[in-house]
Design an enzyme around this catalytic site. Sequence first.
Site, mmCIF file in Angstrom:
data_model
loop_
_atom_site.group_PDB
_atom_site.id
_atom_site.type_symbol
_atom_site.label_atom_id
_atom_site.label_comp_id
_atom_site.label_asym_id
_atom_site.label_seq_id
_atom_site.Cartn_x
_atom_site.Cartn_y
_atom_site.Cartn_z
ATOM 1 N N ASP A 1 3.864 -5.419 -7.119
ATOM 2 C CA ASP A 1 2.958 -6.466 -7.586
ATOM 3 C C ASP A 1 1.556 -6.259 -7.024
ATOM 4 O O ASP A 1 0.692 -7.130 -7.177
ATOM 5 C CB ASP A 1 3.515 -7.859 -7.234
ATOM 6 N N GLU A 2 1.342 -5.160 -6.338
ATOM 7 C CA GLU A 2 -0.021 -4.857 -5.897
ATOM 8 C C GLU A 2 -0.482 -3.569 -6.609
ATOM 9 O O GLU A 2 -0.715 -3.596 -7.804
ATOM 10 C CB GLU A 2 -0.078 -4.762 -4.374
#
Lengths: 986, 365
Positions: free
Chosen positions: B172-173
């Site tokens: 998610d980064e």
Amino acid sequence: MKRGWKQIATVIVVMLTLGFLFYKTQSDHSADYNEAIDTLRNFKRADAMFNQNILLSRYNLLLHYDPLKEGKFRLEAMVKEIRQEGYSQVHAGATEAEANAIAQLVKEKLELAESFKSRNAILKNSTRYLPIGVGQLVDALRKDGDSTALINQVSELLGKTLSFSVTSDEPFRLHVLGRIENIERSRDLYPPALRPILDHLIVHARIVMREKLALDGLVGRIISMPIAAQLDELAEIYEHHYRLHNAEVLVYQRVLYLFALVLLFYIGYIMYKLRTGTVALNKTVTDLNYQKFALDQHSIVSITDVAGRIIYVNDRFADISQYSRDELLGKDHRVVNSGLHSKEFFAEMWATLGRGEVWHGQIRNRCKNGDHYWVDSTIVPFMDDEGQPYQYVSIRTDITEDKRLEEALFKEKELAEVTLHAIADGVITVGVDGRIDYINPMAARLSGWRAEEAVDEHLSKIFKVYDNATREPLMSHLNSGVADAEGVSQTNVLLVSRTGKEYAIEMAVSALQDRKGGAIGTVIVFHDVTAMRTLARQMTYQAAHDALTGLVNRREFDRRLNMMLESAREHGTDHALCYLDLDQFKVVNDTCGHVAGDELLRQLSVVLASAIRDRDTLARLGGDEFGILLGECPIDKASAIATKICEVVKDFRFVWGEKSFGLGVSIGVVPITPASDSVSSLTSAADTACYAAKDSGRNRVHVYEDDDAITQQRQGEMRWVPRIESALAENRFELFCQPIAAANAENEAYQRCEVLIRMIDEVGERVPPGAFLPAAERYNLMPSIDRWVLKHTFAIYKAATRENPAVKGLVCAVNLSGASLNDEKILGFIHEQFEAYGVPPEAICFEITETVAIANLTKALKLINDLKEMGCSFALDDFGSGLSSFAYLKNLPVDFLKIDGNFILDMVEDQTDYAMVRAINEIGHVMGLKTIAEYVENERIYAKAEGVGIDYFQGYGVAETLSFADFLSNCPVKQCRVVSVKEPLL
Amino acid sequence: MGNKSSSHQRQRGQASPAIVSEDTGENWAFLIFLVFLLSLVGLALWLSFPKPMKTHSPAPFQSPAMPAEWGFNEPIQPIPFATNIDPKRAALGQRLFYDPQLSGDNTLSCNSCHDLDKGGADDKIYSLGVGGAVGQINTPTVFNAVNNIAWFWDGRATTLEDQLDGPILRPDEMDSDWETILQKLSRDKSYVADFSAAYDDGLTIDNIKNALVTFERTLVTPDSPFDRYLRGDYYAIDEEEKRGYQLFKDYGCSSCHQGVNVGGNLFQVFGVVANYFEGRSNITKADLGRFNVTGREVDRHRFRVPSLRNIALTAPYFHDGSASRLEDAVYTMAEYQLGRNISAEDVGLIIRFLHTLTGVNGEQE
């Protein structure tokens, strides 16, 4: 070589040991150790610093945690460092556990520190707030008034809580906790507006109570974390290892010291040995120099390197070879090679030297001026460590004189030995001890012992002889080994061989004496009389019989005819003589060859024999001529028998292979009466009658009559006389020649040839010499023919020399007949011819037959000596056919021996002939004569003759007969071996 | 062999050859040679013995900066200037910092969330990852991160290099991995060349990390007004700000927010005197804080105390970004961490002080 490797290996091992020990002593851990101890010390300091900062923080002397943060990083780095520390790595087993324990402690400590930081902040804030909160609360309460109890309660809380924050008494804690609960319970007594503050105060007071205790515990645990003790322990381990290592190094030092000391002593020992060795070496060198000097005084010395180059020669070498030292150095020994010794000789020498063995031998060398000298040579190869020769030292002694003597002696001895070997007499020499010293092959054969077995055996064991008459043992007195000085000769002796075979022998026993007359042994010479008698019988038979058919031959026929003529004259009886000439014999001979012809004659002789009475004589007179003597037979009966013979022959069919021949015979019959004139007239008459029978139509009988004029003219060889005479008058002869090849000279030019004569008859046909020469010999025409040959040979030679210089150097052999030898004028004639044509005498070789020469020995010797003096050479033709050749050979100063062609022809098949050829060749060579083989008709004969060692070869197998003039003009003609058998040109 | 010449000259039949012995001279020479050799071996032997052990002088101990060294004992320390930075590596790190190739889909760079123009963080509660993925925790500033004790809110990274793994790997980064990044960068010749110039072993994963960390070491703000004040410039901040600083200390803020980074060097429970998460309907995993790292109950809701450096620039605040304004954050802190009432005036003064912590980084100029 092995020893070398061993030494190298030893040196390597010593160096490795030294290197290893040195390496071990150089192993110094102090740097690593110091570094490790430094690390531990810094670790301890960092730990102490951390503890200090904890305490400073705890007591608010340090207001921020950055030092603790840095301390954390520092400690973690230290942990990492001691795990990576070089010194601890060396002793990983001992220190890894320690390091792990320390790491664990540090980890725990840092976790506790984190907890400490958090709690410390909380406690700090709570203790900071408590007075402030209490102050606010007290102020507010005072405004309310009537709240002294509450103020006191709150103030007491503050005081006790703060007191607790500096003490850690458990009862006091419980007491303070009780106070806090009291305040909590009396919360409702406080004005509602102040209750939040009170709540805050209670919370913070509880926090103080809780955190203070926890914090004290934390600080205690952090400070008391035994990291420093662990580090000390680690340091102790390091130190222990370090001491152990130093002790180990000390041991290696001592070992190295000892080792070096031993090595030192060993080096000293070797130096001492070398030194003493040098003294001994000097002594040895001095001795060697004396020895070398002695050697140089005595011997011819040279040294060559492996390549064979001379690197040293002594004065004697230079003196004897007549070369200066400078001329020799760097050359090889081929400088003095005389070319006598074969390649194999030197190959064997080098092979011996190559194996590292000493070579001994005698060598003939050549001086600078071309003279030769003999040396007894000993060559010693000097070997290097690898077993390869690196130089050769050759020590020689001059034995030229010895060699000369030895050669002379050897020649004598060889002559004697070869003669003894070759002669048909048995010869045994016995020493004074009665033991056999020498036994020749004949004696060995007769005694049945092999020569090598017999030598050194006692004579009585080998040579068992008895008186043939009395059968008494003879020679028993010879057991002492000494015969009477004057010698004994006995003719009737029986020799019993080893196998029990008996020989009748004649023997002579003579004493061998030295110069002073002392006995040194006995020589026994004997020969086998039985063999000779048998031979004599055989020869008598052969002399009287034809070899092919076994019939009586012409000589016997003539003898019997003579006997018959005498009997006729004595007793007045009539006999008859028949001549038979086969009519178609030539056809058989020409179409099927001589073998068939011979077979036909054999068969026919049987047929003829069956046609006559047993007591009659049937003879083969030559070729296809037969003769018959009919004893006590009148001419009518003889004529009838002859007719019967004609019919028998007519009926006879000769079958050869697939061919069948019919034959005819012409028969001349002559009566033998007391009135008959002579044997020759009878034979002549029979010949004439036979001719008449042939002329009158063949296959018939003609009875001789005295007035038979036509036949008269044609009697026998008489016919040839006028023909030869007319040929001489009309120069109808032609000279041919047959080249003679030298051994081992293929592809070189012929240097010899034999001149041959051919007659050309009235119609221009060539007549071979066999046809007219017997007649010429019989009617004394040979001197004329010889002169014709000499004259024309010289003329052609002269003419050819003018046109072709290559002819010079060619030797032409010319036959001299017995009649010419007897001719007293022939010598003068030959002189004239030499003068007239200017032919060099060296170019002419006369060939005389052995029998002729011996028959006219005195004259022959004179002629030979005279012509040899001029420079001509002589060859003895048909050598070996006579009986006593060897004995006369010594007296005849000829240069060449032409071995009888019959031996040569048969030597391939017949071992006796082969042995004969060998013996003749050996004797010829011993006497310094060159040998020539005739009738070399094919390659097998050539090979055999070559193997024997004969010097020259002649025959169709070598070269064909060709025109003499052509041969000369084509000179030089190269020799080449003819492989296939060729028919003669004529 | 030696006497060749003498025998050479002699004629045959003359006096025999003789050898002159040279004994006397050679003996002396031999003796001298032997002594020389022995002494040589002896010398070699002596030299081969190990040297006596060196006396050990301990290395001087590098004393850490003592608190008293500074002259006055303040809970907040000035930021040291970045030194010993390799400019080539730092330049590479900077280039990487701005390079979107570090993300899986080449859309995000480090700077996307740690925007150096926005105080080293973004203004979102939760940053957006690749493909619009929403993060689970508020993005801390990259400025002065180098001076923290550990990294991430829960301090799970103990080195800056480890910290890099977090944003790079998380789906998610940036949703990437180092191998991919290495391959991407390998295609860029200038990267390959620059890495070869800066590092002996050229472009490697470790060197990429090192370049980024080196760049991070330059991301300090050592020249804020308050730093200048601490360094002795009395007039770098005004009287109100000094009052605010005093209040900051008096209220006990500086018990945790201390040191160079004004925090960042310890962990503290969020909710010391009151339960911050009480009444929160949804407790996320991120709310558990250091519990996620240690699994110990005492670490539940414990977080690394955030640095207050440049705090004015990095709203929203807290790990959950629940305070959008600095006042909110100060009030929340007073309530849950300090357990105290605080006046609006004091909050204002404290905020005035906090603004003096805003410094300038060389990169921003």
